[in-house]
Design an enzyme around this catalytic site. Structure first.
Site, PDB file in Angstrom:
ATOM      1  N   LYS A   7      31.281  64.462  52.099  1.00 19.55           N
ATOM      2  CA  LYS A   7      31.301  63.138  50.647  1.00 19.55           C
ATOM      3  C   LYS A   7      31.774  62.117  51.339  1.00 19.55           C
ATOM      4  O   LYS A   7      33.316  61.666  51.534  1.00 19.55           O
ATOM      5  CB  LYS A   7      32.234  63.408  49.504  1.00 19.55           C
ATOM      6  CG  LYS A   7      31.723  62.665  47.903  1.00 19.55           C
ATOM      7  CD  LYS A   7      32.119  61.611  47.995  1.00 19.55           C
ATOM      8  CE  LYS A   7      33.234  60.982  47.946  1.00 19.55           C
ATOM      9  NZ  LYS A   7      33.456  59.815  48.439  1.00 19.55           N
TER      10      LYS A   7
ATOM     11  N   GLU B 278      44.827  65.827  55.713  1.00 21.05           N
ATOM     12  CA  GLU B 278      45.759  64.444  56.460  1.00 21.05           C
ATOM     13  C   GLU B 278      46.044  63.254  55.362  1.00 21.05           C
ATOM     14  O   GLU B 278      45.100  62.783  55.423  1.00 21.05           O
ATOM     15  CB  GLU B 278      44.680  64.315  57.919  1.00 21.05           C
ATOM     16  CG  GLU B 278      45.284  63.619  59.207  1.00 21.05           C
ATOM     17  CD  GLU B 278      45.183  62.384  58.797  1.00 21.05           C
ATOM     18  OE1 GLU B 278      46.534  61.361  58.207  1.00 21.05           O
ATOM     19  OE2 GLU B 278      44.323  62.208  59.025  1.00 21.05           O
TER      20      GLU B 278
ATOM     21  N   GLU C 283      53.417  53.698  52.447  1.00 19.08           N
ATOM     22  CA  GLU C 283      52.192  53.004  53.243  1.00 19.08           C
ATOM     23  C   GLU C 283      51.815  52.179  52.624  1.00 19.08           C
ATOM     24  O   GLU C 283      51.273  52.388  51.933  1.00 19.08           O
ATOM     25  CB  GLU C 283      51.184  54.826  53.291  1.00 19.08           C
ATOM     26  CG  GLU C 283      50.227  54.363  54.345  1.00 19.08           C
ATOM     27  CD  GLU C 283      49.161  55.417  54.326  1.00 19.08           C
ATOM     28  OE1 GLU C 283      48.448  55.919  53.474  1.00 19.08           O
ATOM     29  OE2 GLU C 283      48.860  55.987  55.902  1.00 19.08           O
TER      30      GLU C 283
ATOM     31  N   CYS D 284      46.160  56.041  59.900  1.00 12.85           N
ATOM     32  CA  CYS D 284      46.479  57.142  59.043  1.00 12.85           C
ATOM     33  C   CYS D 284      47.929  57.222  60.012  1.00 12.85           C
ATOM     34  O   CYS D 284      48.902  57.450  59.562  1.00 12.85           O
ATOM     35  CB  CYS D 284      46.463  58.471  58.674  1.00 12.85           C
ATOM     36  SG  CYS D 284      44.743  58.778  60.015  1.00 12.85           S
TER      37      CYS D 284
HETATM   38  P1  NAI Z   1      41.720  57.479  48.461  1.00 12.21           P
HETATM   39  O1  NAI Z   1      42.483  58.810  49.095  1.00 12.21           O
HETATM   40  O2  NAI Z   1      41.283  57.416  46.845  1.00 12.21           O
HETATM   41  O3  NAI Z   1      40.078  57.967  48.509  1.00 12.21           O
HETATM   42  C1  NAI Z   1      40.116  58.811  50.317  1.00 12.21           C
HETATM   43  C2  NAI Z   1      38.477  59.745  50.195  1.00 12.21           C
HETATM   44  O4  NAI Z   1      39.170  60.716  48.821  1.00 12.21           O
HETATM   45  C3  NAI Z   1      37.400  58.807  49.558  1.00 12.21           C
HETATM   46  O5  NAI Z   1      36.493  59.365  49.904  1.00 12.21           O
HETATM   47  C4  NAI Z   1      37.239  58.521  47.930  1.00 12.21           C
HETATM   48  O6  NAI Z   1      35.594  58.966  47.282  1.00 12.21           O
HETATM   49  C5  NAI Z   1      38.203  60.007  47.855  1.00 12.21           C
HETATM   50  N1  NAI Z   1      38.803  60.473  46.793  1.00 12.21           N
HETATM   51  C6  NAI Z   1      38.973  60.067  45.300  1.00 12.21           C
HETATM   52  N2  NAI Z   1      39.556  60.420  44.420  1.00 12.21           N
HETATM   53  C7  NAI Z   1      39.355  61.920  44.407  1.00 12.21           C
HETATM   54  C8  NAI Z   1      39.181  62.709  43.847  1.00 12.21           C
HETATM   55  N3  NAI Z   1      40.255  62.767  42.456  1.00 12.21           N
HETATM   56  N4  NAI Z   1      38.717  64.385  44.230  1.00 12.21           N
HETATM   57  C9  NAI Z   1      37.818  63.963  45.308  1.00 12.21           C
HETATM   58  N5  NAI Z   1      37.835  62.896  46.506  1.00 12.21           N
HETATM   59  C10 NAI Z   1      38.595  62.259  45.866  1.00 12.21           C
HETATM   60  O7  NAI Z   1      41.732  56.911  48.839  1.00 12.21           O
HETATM   61  P2  NAI Z   1      42.358  54.832  48.756  1.00 12.21           P
HETATM   62  O8  NAI Z   1      42.282  54.997  47.105  1.00 12.21           O
HETATM   63  O9  NAI Z   1      40.836  54.635  49.462  1.00 12.21           O
HETATM   64  O10 NAI Z   1      43.236  54.703  49.456  1.00 12.21           O
HETATM   65  C11 NAI Z   1      44.519  54.575  48.469  1.00 12.21           C
HETATM   66  C12 NAI Z   1      45.619  54.304  49.925  1.00 12.21           C
HETATM   67  O11 NAI Z   1      45.709  55.932  50.871  1.00 12.21           O
HETATM   68  C13 NAI Z   1      45.083  53.830  51.293  1.00 12.21           C
HETATM   69  O12 NAI Z   1      46.005  52.546  51.280  1.00 12.21           O
HETATM   70  C14 NAI Z   1      45.864  54.451  52.093  1.00 12.21           C
HETATM   71  O13 NAI Z   1      47.995  54.840  52.488  1.00 12.21           O
HETATM   72  C15 NAI Z   1      45.795  55.635  51.923  1.00 12.21           C
HETATM   73  N6  NAI Z   1      44.662  56.517  52.636  1.00 12.21           N
HETATM   74  C16 NAI Z   1      44.950  57.430  53.642  1.00 12.21           C
HETATM   75  C17 NAI Z   1      43.350  57.254  55.277  1.00 12.21           C
HETATM   76  C18 NAI Z   1      43.851  58.100  55.789  1.00 12.21           C
HETATM   77  O14 NAI Z   1      43.730  57.649  56.722  1.00 12.21           O
HETATM   78  N7  NAI Z   1      45.533  58.780  55.582  1.00 12.21           N
HETATM   79  C19 NAI Z   1      42.502  56.944  54.291  1.00 12.21           C
HETATM   80  C20 NAI Z   1      42.591  56.111  53.150  1.00 12.21           C
HETATM   81  C21 NAI Z   1      43.373  56.015  52.475  1.00 12.21           C
END
Ligand code: NAI
Ligand code: MG
Length: 478
Positions: free
Chosen positions: A174, A249, A381, A283
């Protein structure tokens, strides 16, 4: 350029959502729509998981050397088409072209590395004395779900799908709703190369609509997630329902610690790389500069000078840094700069959109000084090109500040004193420590977090343990 029409990829077929709904995919450099993607939900997830389930026994029983050959060939195909892939990744995510290309080549490298592991990840024989023969089998989990973020769209797929497939699992991916394109371009190559139907499936869509049903599907045997702590927690809860293993992660607030025996200009150059790479949407970004008081002035002077030279621009112009991925991310980053100012930090540089950029989610390299370790901008973050500068006096104090956050992903240490470097390496609560070169390491080196940065290790040989379970076979000789 014509607008792409994207569908899911299930069972080696291109299929739209059962609901027929779609969503717009935006180029963050221009804010224009570049693609319409299928808006998946539980019904599409159901199809994809069923497809992966059917494929599992076929793929599991494919000779390891044949799985290896296919994965290696996929790596080679990606290399041949690296320019195309880089272009898609650049317009989808806002990454500068050269950086996108490096990530594409690194994806190929993951495939090659894990292709090499497919026929080499051995079990053990365990001595139980003359009356027994005992050995272990490393078996795949089954269907693995990969919920991927937008900051390294294809690269993270390579990082987790390659070891999963190498070990005989099948996969449902996904991708993030912001960046679905290259996950599907990868499927095109796999189709051409003859991967069996159902080995690799992609369901595009939003997190709550497509990600959530995937994470709680009983036909999923393991989940790999990279993203926010908040969603990581939801994934873990969903996985608890059916007692499934997860690899999480969840980002960080990683320190780059500069001692007064380091070279200030080198420290500044490493800091620039640590915080601005990929516009800070990494990250493992070094988002807290912990600098010893005696060297602070020299480091900051070099840092500001170098930061001013960072070119911000549209991905296809191949600048040093591109835009943030979305308006949402822009608002978030801008919000944190305001919070920092209110908390009493001093804005040394940047803090907003560059004056010359009217469209696109661009944000200038930003430095906040006089940051106290307990401020929100030192704890949370931000995920943008925003550096928090904290001053320390002693090694003990540096360690305490470095470890004084909920995260523990990586840490950088700049010092010429080997004893100090090794003491810090031991004391830091982080999954990886970089001494004198931030981001040192590669596809070969294990990666993952302490504390709320998550658990499980990706990359390198370590990742293979996530995608296998051990079966012990004890035989009594009679
Ligand atoms: P997110 O955690 O919402 O998104 C990451 C993935 O999870 C995407 O594919 C999203 O569609 C999916 N997702 C979202 N809600 C979900 C749910 N309820 N169940 C299953 N999958 C779900 O992150 P977002 O909103 O894009 O970014 C917010 C913050 O998260 C960023 O500002 C950053 O701080 C952090 N982040 C950290 C990352 C890393 O590399 N560790 C990558 C992306 C975001
Ligand atoms: Mg989210």
């Amino acid at each position: 350029m014509s607008i792409l029409e994207l569908t899911h990829f299930i069972d080696n077929h291109w299929i739209p959502s059962v609901s027929e709904e779609r969503f717009a995919v935006i180029d963050p450099s221009t804010e224009e729509v570049i693609a319409w993607a299928a808006r998946g939900d539980a019904q599409d997830v159901e199809r994809a998981v069923q497809s992966a389930r059917r494929a599992f026994p076929v793929w599991r029983d494919t000779k390891p050397r044949e799985r290896s050959a296919l994965l290696y060939a996929l790596g080679q195909s990606i290399r041949k088409q690296a320019d195309d892939f880089a272009r898609w990744e650049a317009i989808d995510s806002g990454k500068p072209l050269a950086r996108a290309r490096r990530e594409i080549l690194s994806t190929a490298r993951y495939l090659e590395f894990y292709a090499g592991a497919a026929d080499k990840f051995y079990g053990d024989t365990i001595p139980l004395g003359p009356d027994y023969v005992d050995f272990t089998l490393r078996e795949p989990l089954g269907v693995t779900a990969h919920i991927v973020p937008w900051n390294f769209p294809l690269n993270m797929i390579g990082r987790s799908v390659a070891p999963a497939l190498a070990m005989g699992n099948t996969a449902v991916v996904k991708p993030a709703e912001q960046t679905p394109i290259t996950a599907l371009k990868l499927a095109e190559l796999m189709l051409e190369l003859g991967f069996p139907p159902g080995v690799y499936n992609v369901v595009t869509g939003y997190g709550e609509e497509a990600g959530a049903p995937l994470s709680r599907h009983p036909g999923v045997d393991g989940i790999t997630f990279t993203g926010s702590v908040e969603v990581g927690r939801l994934i873990m809860r969903a996985a608890a329902e059916h007692i499934r293993p997860v690899v999480l992660e969840l980002g960080g607030k990683s320190p780059i610690i500069v001692f007064d025996d380091a070279d200030p200009d080198h420290a500044a150059a490493e800091t620039v790389k640590a915080i601005y790479s990929n516009t800070g949407q990494v990250c493992s970004a070094g988002s807290r500069l912990l600098v010893q008081e005696g060297i602070k002035e020299a480091v900051l002077e070099a840092l500001v000078e170098r930061s001013r030279q960072v070119r911000v621009g549209p991905a296809l112009e191949d600048p040093d840094i591109g835009p943030l991925v979305s308006d949402e991310q822009y608002q978030r980053v801008q919000g944190y700069v305001e919070i920092g100012k209110q908390e009493g930090a001093r804005l040394l540089l940047g803090g907003q959109r560059p004056a010359e950029r009217e469209r696109g989610f661009f944000f200038s390299p930003t430095i906040l000084d006089d940051v106290h370790p307990q401020m929100r901008i030192a704890q949370e973050e931000i995920f943008g090109p925003v550096l928090a500068v904290i001053t320390f006096r002693t090694e003990e104090e540096a360690l305490e500040i470095a470890n004084g956050v909920q995260y523990g992903l990586v840490a950088g240490v700049m010092t010429n004193d080997i004893g100090r470097a090794l003491r810090m390496a031991r004391g830091l609560q982080a999954g990886q420590v970089f001494i004198n070169e931030y981001f040192a390491g590669g596809e070969e080196t294990p990666f993952g977090g302490y504390k709320q940065s998550g658990f499980g290790r990706e990359k390198g040989w370590e990742a293979l343990y996530n995608y296998t379970q051990v079966k012990n076979v004890a035989i009594r000789i009679r």
